[in-house]
Design a protein around this motif. Structure first.
Motif, PDB file in Angstrom:
ATOM      1  N   GLY A   1      82.632  68.375  58.294  1.00 32.00           N
ATOM      2  CA  GLY A   1      82.098  69.452  57.484  1.00 32.00           C
ATOM      3  C   GLY A   1      81.090  68.722  56.208  1.00 32.00           C
ATOM      4  O   GLY A   1      80.317  69.672  55.534  1.00 32.00           O
ATOM      5  N   GLN A   2      80.968  66.689  56.566  1.00 34.38           N
ATOM      6  CA  GLN A   2      79.860  66.533  54.931  1.00 34.38           C
ATOM      7  C   GLN A   2      78.226  66.652  55.482  1.00 34.38           C
ATOM      8  O   GLN A   2      78.168  67.483  54.135  1.00 34.38           O
ATOM      9  N   SER A   3      77.788  67.448  56.314  1.00 34.84           N
ATOM     10  CA  SER A   3      76.831  67.923  56.357  1.00 34.84           C
ATOM     11  C   SER A   3      76.489  69.722  56.043  1.00 34.84           C
ATOM     12  O   SER A   3      75.807  69.545  54.635  1.00 34.84           O
ATOM     13  N   ALA A   4      76.780  70.154  56.373  1.00 34.76           N
ATOM     14  CA  ALA A   4      77.448  71.664  55.698  1.00 34.76           C
ATOM     15  C   ALA A   4      77.820  71.239  54.212  1.00 34.76           C
ATOM     16  O   ALA A   4      77.163  71.725  52.650  1.00 34.76           O
ATOM     17  N   ALA A   5      78.519  70.873  53.413  1.00 37.11           N
ATOM     18  CA  ALA A   5      79.104  70.434  52.407  1.00 37.11           C
ATOM     19  C   ALA A   5      77.703  70.149  51.640  1.00 37.11           C
ATOM     20  O   ALA A   5      77.136  70.538  50.571  1.00 37.11           O
ATOM     21  N   TYR A   6      76.921  69.197  51.623  1.00 45.21           N
ATOM     22  CA  TYR A   6      75.828  68.172  51.214  1.00 45.21           C
ATOM     23  C   TYR A   6      74.731  69.248  51.232  1.00 45.21           C
ATOM     24  O   TYR A   6      74.018  69.451  50.292  1.00 45.21           O
ATOM     25  N   LEU A   7      74.098  70.309  52.129  1.00 44.23           N
ATOM     26  CA  LEU A   7      73.372  71.185  51.847  1.00 44.23           C
ATOM     27  C   LEU A   7      73.765  72.492  51.462  1.00 44.23           C
ATOM     28  O   LEU A   7      72.773  72.241  50.336  1.00 44.23           O
ATOM     29  N   GLN A   8      75.047  72.451  51.435  1.00 38.49           N
ATOM     30  CA  GLN A   8      75.405  73.326  50.556  1.00 38.49           C
ATOM     31  C   GLN A   8      75.383  72.896  48.844  1.00 38.49           C
ATOM     32  O   GLN A   8      75.061  74.604  48.204  1.00 38.49           O
ATOM     33  N   LYS A   9      75.385  72.006  48.763  1.00 37.67           N
ATOM     34  CA  LYS A   9      75.468  71.132  46.859  1.00 37.67           C
ATOM     35  C   LYS A   9      73.864  71.678  46.978  1.00 37.67           C
ATOM     36  O   LYS A   9      74.296  71.674  45.745  1.00 37.67           O
ATOM     37  N   HIS A  10      72.918  71.010  47.788  1.00 38.65           N
ATOM     38  CA  HIS A  10      71.361  71.326  47.343  1.00 38.65           C
ATOM     39  C   HIS A  10      70.996  72.485  47.651  1.00 38.65           C
ATOM     40  O   HIS A  10      69.703  72.508  48.133  1.00 38.65           O
TER      41      HIS A  10
END
Length: 246
Positions: free
Chosen positions: A59-68
């Motif tokens: 979920g690292q990519s998903a979380a990073y994109l959501q954060k941005h």
């Protein structure tokens, strides 16, 4: 059938990605220490884009994109992966949608619900006809498709993977790197396809630190930068394929 000739099962993916990795994922996202493919997804998308990651893993990519500022849905068929992403989501107060579903079956979404469906490291675990069928299934839910899978032309990755398989320490089961997915995208009805590679430096990590090939390629990449050489002969770790589904 050998252990590297079949896909990992749900439980095996759950052993690789589970709640034990939560702190690591949170720290990486919070400090912007993410992988090159995650950074690339941020570059090719825009704030408020609706995105779905199929096979979200940690979920690292998903979380990073959501954060941005993206509106992300993270999907995986592994209960352990989904539990991990839910922990990250809750502790970082991200507000992502997290879904447990099998990407080989119809998905619980509306037609063209997303601006982008993307996967980073899923299609390479399937054979040609299976990949085309998956792309056909997913395209009904999105306007654009992004695929990121291991690049068959990457010398460092291919050599390192072969070494690890021979030593019995490869962790990902069947993995079929590709030179191009362009024809498969077209066969799935996805058009205006463009392809390129990313992560040449990351590919070196598949080789032992003192291996002659790692040292030689590292020096070549460094000198290429110094001399302003833009073409690194497609040596990126990942093959990026992007197309339109409308």
């Amino acid at each position: 059938m050998g252990k590297y000739e079949k896909r990992l099962e749900k439980e095996e993916w759950g052993e690789l990605y589970n709640k034990e990795q939560a702190e690591q994922v949170i720290n990486a996202v919070a400090t912007d220490q993410v992988f090159c493919w995650t950074e690339e997804l941020l570059k090719v998308s825009y704030e408020n884009d609706k995105m779905c990651e199929v096979g979200c893993g940690s979920g690292q990519s998903a979380a990073y994109l959501q954060k941005h500022g993206r509106k992300v849905t993270a999907l995986d068929f592994s209960k352990e992966c989904v539990e991990l992403v839910n922990v990250v989501n809750q502790r970082m107060d991200l507000g992502m949608r997290v879904v447990c579903a099998d990407a080989t079956k119809p998905l619980p979404f509306e037609e063209k619900e997303f601006d982008y469906i993307y996967q980073c490291g899923l299609l390479e675990h399937f054979r040609t006809e299976e990949r085309i069928a998956l792309l056909k299934n997913w395209k009904q839910y999105t306007k654009h498709m992004i695929s990121m899978i291991p690049n068959a032309a990457s010398i460092a990755y291919r050599t390192g993977k072969a070494m690890m398989e021979q030593q019995g320490i490869w962790s990902y089961g069947l993995e079929l790197p590709q030179y191009s997915l362009g024809c498969e995208f077209e066969q799935a009805g996805i058009h205006n396809v463009k392809e390129y590679t990313i992560g040449a430096e990351h590919a070196l990590m598949f080789l032992p630190e003192e291996h002659y090939l790692r040292k030689a390629l590292q020096l070549w990449l460094l000198e290429s930068k110094q001399y302003g050489v833009q073409d690194i002969c497609g040596q990126g770790y990942l093959l990026v394929t992007i197309g339109d589904c409308e």
